[in-house]
Structure formats: structure tokens, C-alpha cells
Scaffold this motif. Sequence first.
Motif, PDB file in Angstrom:
ATOM      1  N   LYS A 149       0.713  -1.162  -0.020  1.00 11.36           N
ATOM      2  CA  LYS A 149       0.003  -0.147   0.027  1.00 11.36           C
ATOM      3  C   LYS A 149       1.033   0.998  -0.024  1.00 11.36           C
ATOM      4  N   ASN A 150       0.492   2.167  -0.919  1.00 15.31           N
ATOM      5  CA  ASN A 150       0.980   3.283  -0.978  1.00 15.31           C
ATOM      6  C   ASN A 150       2.697   3.474  -1.426  1.00 15.31           C
ATOM      7  N   ARG A 151       3.199   2.316  -1.838  1.00 14.12           N
ATOM      8  CA  ARG A 151       4.650   2.310  -2.331  1.00 14.12           C
ATOM      9  C   ARG A 151       4.436   1.985  -3.658  1.00 14.12           C
ATOM     10  N   TYR A 152       5.562   2.698  -4.224  1.00 11.82           N
ATOM     11  CA  TYR A 152       5.798   2.457  -5.823  1.00 11.82           C
ATOM     12  C   TYR A 152       7.184   2.161  -6.267  1.00 11.82           C
ATOM     13  N   ALA A 167       5.455  -1.292  -5.882  1.00 18.08           N
ATOM     14  CA  ALA A 167       6.833  -1.364  -5.372  1.00 18.08           C
ATOM     15  C   ALA A 167       7.514  -2.702  -5.692  1.00 18.08           C
ATOM     16  N   ILE A 168       6.824  -3.811  -5.555  1.00 18.87           N
ATOM     17  CA  ILE A 168       7.313  -4.975  -5.980  1.00 18.87           C
ATOM     18  C   ILE A 168       7.646  -5.110  -7.187  1.00 18.87           C
ATOM     19  N   SER A 169       7.190  -4.494  -8.292  1.00 17.86           N
ATOM     20  CA  SER A 169       7.552  -4.375  -9.667  1.00 17.86           C
ATOM     21  C   SER A 169       9.085  -3.834  -9.992  1.00 17.86           C
ATOM     22  N   ALA A 170       9.672  -3.182  -8.728  1.00 16.54           N
ATOM     23  CA  ALA A 170      10.918  -2.887  -8.846  1.00 16.54           C
ATOM     24  C   ALA A 170      12.115  -3.950  -8.792  1.00 16.54           C
ATOM     25  N   LEU A 171      11.515  -5.222  -8.287  1.00 14.14           N
ATOM     26  CA  LEU A 171      12.616  -6.239  -7.741  1.00 14.14           C
ATOM     27  C   LEU A 171      13.767  -6.529  -8.912  1.00 14.14           C
ATOM     28  N   PRO A 172      13.374  -6.608 -10.196  1.00 12.86           N
ATOM     29  CA  PRO A 172      14.572  -6.605 -11.078  1.00 12.86           C
ATOM     30  C   PRO A 172      15.518  -5.605 -11.324  1.00 12.86           C
ATOM     31  N   LEU A 173      15.092  -4.532 -10.656  1.00 12.61           N
ATOM     32  CA  LEU A 173      16.074  -3.404 -10.555  1.00 12.61           C
ATOM     33  C   LEU A 173      17.081  -3.284  -9.542  1.00 12.61           C
TER      34      LEU A 173
END
Length: 173
Positions: free
Chosen positions: A7-10, A57-63
Motif C-alpha cells: 500500500k502506497n509504495r511505488y 513497489a514489488i515491480s522494482a525487484l529486477p532493478l
Amino acid sequence: NASWVIKNRYATQIKSRNDLVHATDAHFIESMERAARERDAIFVWAAGNNGAKQSGAISALPLVSDDMVGHFVNVVAWDNETGALADFSNACGITKDYCITAPGTNLSAGYSSNINGTSFATPIVTAAIAVIREAFPYMKSTQITELLFATARDLGVVGVDEPYGHGMLDLER
């Protein structure tokens, strides 16, 4: 195939692997990395439905984790009626290099119609990956994700962009 956000994290707020560990759980992140390394897994993740310019936020994992490069696909939702990114869908943003667009509005699940969301766009991409794996069982996950992105129909400005990533999933191509 996953559809949940912090929630509320990008994605732009994630600067390190540690940021994701603290926002989720060390075991969770380690398990995903291990599955990518040892099982050649592909994670297909819903970008989120806040209408934001960045994915969850979790979408940033490969970064922040080299183990996840080529093993993670971020999915945004297309609106067939407007011919653009669905107004509720988060955009690819900084995940554009491993992001793809799929239909996400007015879908039918057999028992219900007019369902919308990145949660419904994501399984369409997961199914496409399953078809590719079945047709080409010798392909590694990195090859499958490369093929998925290379055959996507370009949307928006020419090339990979922040709203649509690689563009619209196109399994026929």
C-alpha cells in the motif's frame, strides 16, 4: 502470476534490495530469487490499479536483484474502449524494460462480465508464457521474456516507453 501491492509504495521508492526486504520479508524475496535461479521461474506481476505513473513497489525487484532480470514481467492494463492505458492502471514507469501491456477492461470470467484491472490483464500474459513454454520447451526464461517483449505491438511513442513498456502482448506474432 501475482496481483498484490504494498500500500502506497511505488517502484521509484525502492532504491535497494533491502528496501523490498523491509517492505515485505527476507524469506519472500529470497524465495523468488531462488526460484528464478534454480527453477528458471518467470514471475508475472500486476502493476497495480491506482492510476499512478509508476508501478507498485514489488515491480522494482529486477532493478535491485540481478537474479530477477529475465525472470520478471510487469503488466499494465489496456482499455479497449479508449484505446489507451486504462485510467485505473498504474503505468510501467521505471519498470518499462520488463513491462508489457495486456487487455484489462470489460473482460469476462464466465461467471461475471465487465471485470477490470491489472489483476485480470496479468493472467493473460501468464497464459501466453505457458503457451510459449509448451511450444518451445527448450527455451530458458530469459529467452521467453525476450520473445514476449520483442513480439509485442508498439504503443505510444516508438520504442519502449513508460506508459506501455514494450507494448501490447501479441502472441500471434
